[in-house]
Design a protein around this motif. Sequence first.
Motif, PDB file in Angstrom:
ATOM      1  N   PRO A 107       0.783  -1.130  -0.106  1.00 59.24           N
ATOM      2  CA  PRO A 107       0.013   0.109  -0.066  1.00 59.24           C
ATOM      3  C   PRO A 107       0.914   1.122  -0.090  1.00 59.24           C
ATOM      4  CG  PRO A 107      -0.552  -1.525   1.656  1.00 59.24           C
ATOM      5  CD  PRO A 107       0.695  -2.068   1.271  1.00 59.24           C
ATOM      6  N   ALA A 108       0.561   2.296  -0.756  1.00 57.36           N
ATOM      7  CA  ALA A 108       1.313   3.456  -1.000  1.00 57.36           C
ATOM      8  C   ALA A 108       1.601   4.180   0.281  1.00 57.36           C
ATOM      9  CB  ALA A 108       0.633   4.477  -1.600  1.00 57.36           C
ATOM     10  N   LEU A 109       0.928   4.239   1.258  1.00 55.33           N
ATOM     11  CA  LEU A 109       1.215   4.581   2.693  1.00 55.33           C
ATOM     12  C   LEU A 109       2.359   4.074   3.378  1.00 55.33           C
ATOM     13  CD1 LEU A 109       0.130   7.251   3.843  1.00 55.33           C
ATOM     14  CD2 LEU A 109      -1.414   5.902   5.366  1.00 55.33           C
ATOM     15  N   SER A 110       2.276   2.720   3.469  1.00 54.32           N
ATOM     16  CA  SER A 110       3.145   1.661   3.947  1.00 54.32           C
ATOM     17  C   SER A 110       4.518   1.768   3.297  1.00 54.32           C
ATOM     18  CB  SER A 110       2.530   0.367   4.246  1.00 54.32           C
ATOM     19  OG  SER A 110       1.534   0.002   4.727  1.00 54.32           O
ATOM     20  N   LEU A 117       0.863  13.708   1.798  1.00 58.45           N
ATOM     21  CA  LEU A 117       0.555  12.362   2.281  1.00 58.45           C
ATOM     22  C   LEU A 117       2.001  11.588   2.528  1.00 58.45           C
ATOM     23  CD1 LEU A 117      -2.080  11.039  -0.094  1.00 58.45           C
ATOM     24  CD2 LEU A 117      -2.292  11.533   2.316  1.00 58.45           C
ATOM     25  N   PHE A 118       3.077  11.835   1.656  1.00 53.77           N
ATOM     26  CA  PHE A 118       4.463  11.293   2.068  1.00 53.77           C
ATOM     27  C   PHE A 118       4.857  11.813   3.367  1.00 53.77           C
ATOM     28  CE2 PHE A 118       8.885  10.808   1.842  1.00 53.77           C
ATOM     29  CZ  PHE A 118       8.987   9.316   1.565  1.00 53.77           C
ATOM     30  N   SER A 119       4.909  13.121   3.665  1.00 55.58           N
ATOM     31  CA  SER A 119       5.244  13.672   4.732  1.00 55.58           C
ATOM     32  C   SER A 119       4.511  13.378   6.141  1.00 55.58           C
ATOM     33  CB  SER A 119       5.288  15.286   4.731  1.00 55.58           C
ATOM     34  OG  SER A 119       3.797  15.802   4.606  1.00 55.58           O
ATOM     35  N   VAL A 120       3.212  12.854   5.872  1.00 54.82           N
ATOM     36  CA  VAL A 120       2.429  12.615   6.928  1.00 54.82           C
ATOM     37  C   VAL A 120       3.037  11.486   7.277  1.00 54.82           C
ATOM     38  CG1 VAL A 120       0.094  11.673   7.650  1.00 54.82           C
ATOM     39  CG2 VAL A 120       0.456  13.947   6.660  1.00 54.82           C
ATOM     40  N   ALA A 121       3.216  10.301   6.528  1.00 53.37           N
ATOM     41  CA  ALA A 121       3.768   8.812   6.569  1.00 53.37           C
ATOM     42  C   ALA A 121       5.185   9.058   7.368  1.00 53.37           C
ATOM     43  CB  ALA A 121       4.122   8.142   5.302  1.00 53.37           C
ATOM     44  N   ASN A 122       5.932   9.977   6.979  1.00 51.62           N
ATOM     45  CA  ASN A 122       7.242  10.492   7.880  1.00 51.62           C
ATOM     46  C   ASN A 122       6.992  10.839   9.334  1.00 51.62           C
ATOM     47  OD1 ASN A 122       9.838  10.267   7.573  1.00 51.62           O
ATOM     48  ND2 ASN A 122       9.974  11.680   5.544  1.00 51.62           N
ATOM     49  N   ALA A 148       4.548   9.741  10.728  1.00 52.49           N
ATOM     50  CA  ALA A 148       4.101   8.401  11.589  1.00 52.49           C
ATOM     51  C   ALA A 148       5.352   7.813  11.950  1.00 52.49           C
ATOM     52  CB  ALA A 148       2.922   7.654  10.867  1.00 52.49           C
ATOM     53  N   ARG A 149       6.151   7.721  10.937  1.00 50.42           N
ATOM     54  CA  ARG A 149       7.376   6.797  11.460  1.00 50.42           C
ATOM     55  C   ARG A 149       8.187   7.461  12.647  1.00 50.42           C
ATOM     56  NH1 ARG A 149      12.592   7.593   9.909  1.00 50.42           N
ATOM     57  NH2 ARG A 149      12.120   9.118   8.556  1.00 50.42           N
ATOM     58  N   HIS A 150       8.389   8.755  12.520  1.00 51.06           N
ATOM     59  CA  HIS A 150       8.974   9.636  13.687  1.00 51.06           C
ATOM     60  C   HIS A 150       8.433   9.168  15.150  1.00 51.06           C
ATOM     61  CE1 HIS A 150      12.525  11.805  12.344  1.00 51.06           C
ATOM     62  NE2 HIS A 150      11.941  11.645  11.126  1.00 51.06           N
ATOM     63  N   LEU A 151       7.005   9.083  14.980  1.00 52.92           N
ATOM     64  CA  LEU A 151       6.361   8.752  16.201  1.00 52.92           C
ATOM     65  C   LEU A 151       6.207   7.496  16.777  1.00 52.92           C
ATOM     66  CD1 LEU A 151       3.518  11.528  15.785  1.00 52.92           C
ATOM     67  CD2 LEU A 151       5.608  11.795  17.035  1.00 52.92           C
ATOM     68  N   GLY A 152       6.647   6.459  15.919  1.00 49.68           N
ATOM     69  CA  GLY A 152       6.454   5.235  15.920  1.00 49.68           C
ATOM     70  C   GLY A 152       5.142   4.296  15.788  1.00 49.68           C
ATOM     71  N   ILE A 153       4.528   5.262  14.865  1.00 52.07           N
ATOM     72  CA  ILE A 153       3.292   4.735  14.485  1.00 52.07           C
ATOM     73  C   ILE A 153       3.194   4.188  12.960  1.00 52.07           C
ATOM     74  CG2 ILE A 153       0.783   5.616  13.934  1.00 52.07           C
ATOM     75  CD1 ILE A 153       1.220   7.705  16.113  1.00 52.07           C
ATOM     76  N   SER A 159      -2.711   3.238  11.272  1.00 50.70           N
ATOM     77  CA  SER A 159      -3.387   4.438  12.065  1.00 50.70           C
ATOM     78  C   SER A 159      -4.392   4.959  11.126  1.00 50.70           C
ATOM     79  CB  SER A 159      -2.195   5.601  12.401  1.00 50.70           C
ATOM     80  OG  SER A 159      -2.741   6.626  12.598  1.00 50.70           O
ATOM     81  N   LEU A 160      -4.210   5.151   9.636  1.00 51.94           N
ATOM     82  CA  LEU A 160      -5.394   5.392   8.883  1.00 51.94           C
ATOM     83  C   LEU A 160      -6.522   4.323   8.822  1.00 51.94           C
ATOM     84  CD1 LEU A 160      -6.441   7.322   6.645  1.00 51.94           C
ATOM     85  CD2 LEU A 160      -5.005   6.076   4.952  1.00 51.94           C
ATOM     86  N   ASN A 161      -6.473   3.145   9.044  1.00 52.01           N
ATOM     87  CA  ASN A 161      -7.475   2.270   9.308  1.00 52.01           C
ATOM     88  C   ASN A 161      -8.049   2.476  10.383  1.00 52.01           C
ATOM     89  OD1 ASN A 161      -7.628   0.474   6.449  1.00 52.01           O
ATOM     90  ND2 ASN A 161      -5.726  -0.318   7.251  1.00 52.01           N
ATOM     91  N   SER A 162      -7.393   2.684  11.519  1.00 58.46           N
ATOM     92  CA  SER A 162      -8.173   3.250  12.773  1.00 58.46           C
ATOM     93  C   SER A 162      -9.084   4.299  12.599  1.00 58.46           C
ATOM     94  CB  SER A 162      -7.303   3.353  13.685  1.00 58.46           C
ATOM     95  OG  SER A 162      -6.500   2.180  13.985  1.00 58.46           O
ATOM     96  N   GLY A 163      -8.424   5.371  11.657  1.00 53.57           N
ATOM     97  CA  GLY A 163      -9.045   6.600  11.720  1.00 53.57           C
ATOM     98  C   GLY A 163     -10.416   6.388  10.594  1.00 53.57           C
TER      99      GLY A 163
END
Length: 270
Positions: A149-152, A205-210, A212-217, A222-226
């Motif tokens: 998936p693109a986000l992963s 979207l790429f920066s948001v994924a980045n 999430a990585r920095h926050l250990g998420i 996370s998006l699926n939970s949303g």
Amino acid sequence: MTIEPLLALMAALRDPETGCPWDIAQTSASIAPYAVEEAYEVVDAIRRDDAGDLRDELGDLLFQVVFHARMAEEAGRFTFADVVGAIVAKMIRRHPHVFASDGSPVPAGSALRDPGAVARQWAAIKAAERAGRPERDPGPLGGIAHALPALSRAEKLSARAATYGFDWTDPADVIAKVREETDEVADALAHGTRAELTEEVGDLLFSVANLARHLGIDPEYSLNSGNMKFERRFTAMAARLAANGTTLEDASLDTMETAWTAAKRAEKES
């Protein structure tokens, strides 16, 4: 129960004369989408904490592994035993803090106990493995599956880049980058073309994924939970409207906003 009955069942399904016509007609390419689907269903069962569904979905996922291995064996490429042997060898190789090279346990007290140190060791071992074999995608970011998936995949690309030092040191800097990309989306919306807007949304979207990585998420999780939260609250909003004799089709935006806020408040209170 051992794996043998499942292997025998798969062989029977693929028997050219007495097997199932649908199973016989399949190829690895034709059933590839099912592996992805079953993996997602496993994750969904975990997310719902449904042990019964998790048992069944893990079985479905295992069946996909056995199916692919059976077709490979028929083609003379490898067997299920080869699959097991390869993953056992890989896990031993990637856990030198647990196993010696021959698979025997390392002496007690001599192993890494810090999860962060273990993760760094794992990454270093994977990098060495990549360096020792021809890359499907040569280059510093090669080997990250395009089918993810693109986000992963965005999270994995940024994580790989970080191993070369191309990264922020503070999550606050990443948040600033998210804001910068949001401003660029707004500018593209006001002055840019459709192609430019698409590109800027991708950067956001790429920066948001980045972030999430920095926050250990895990950004995908996370998006699926949303998504699940939105679905739950939207359904509750619709139920509130129906209780007041209003349908979604007939409700005004203000009416829906009021019902949404009430549903959100009720969820938090419960």
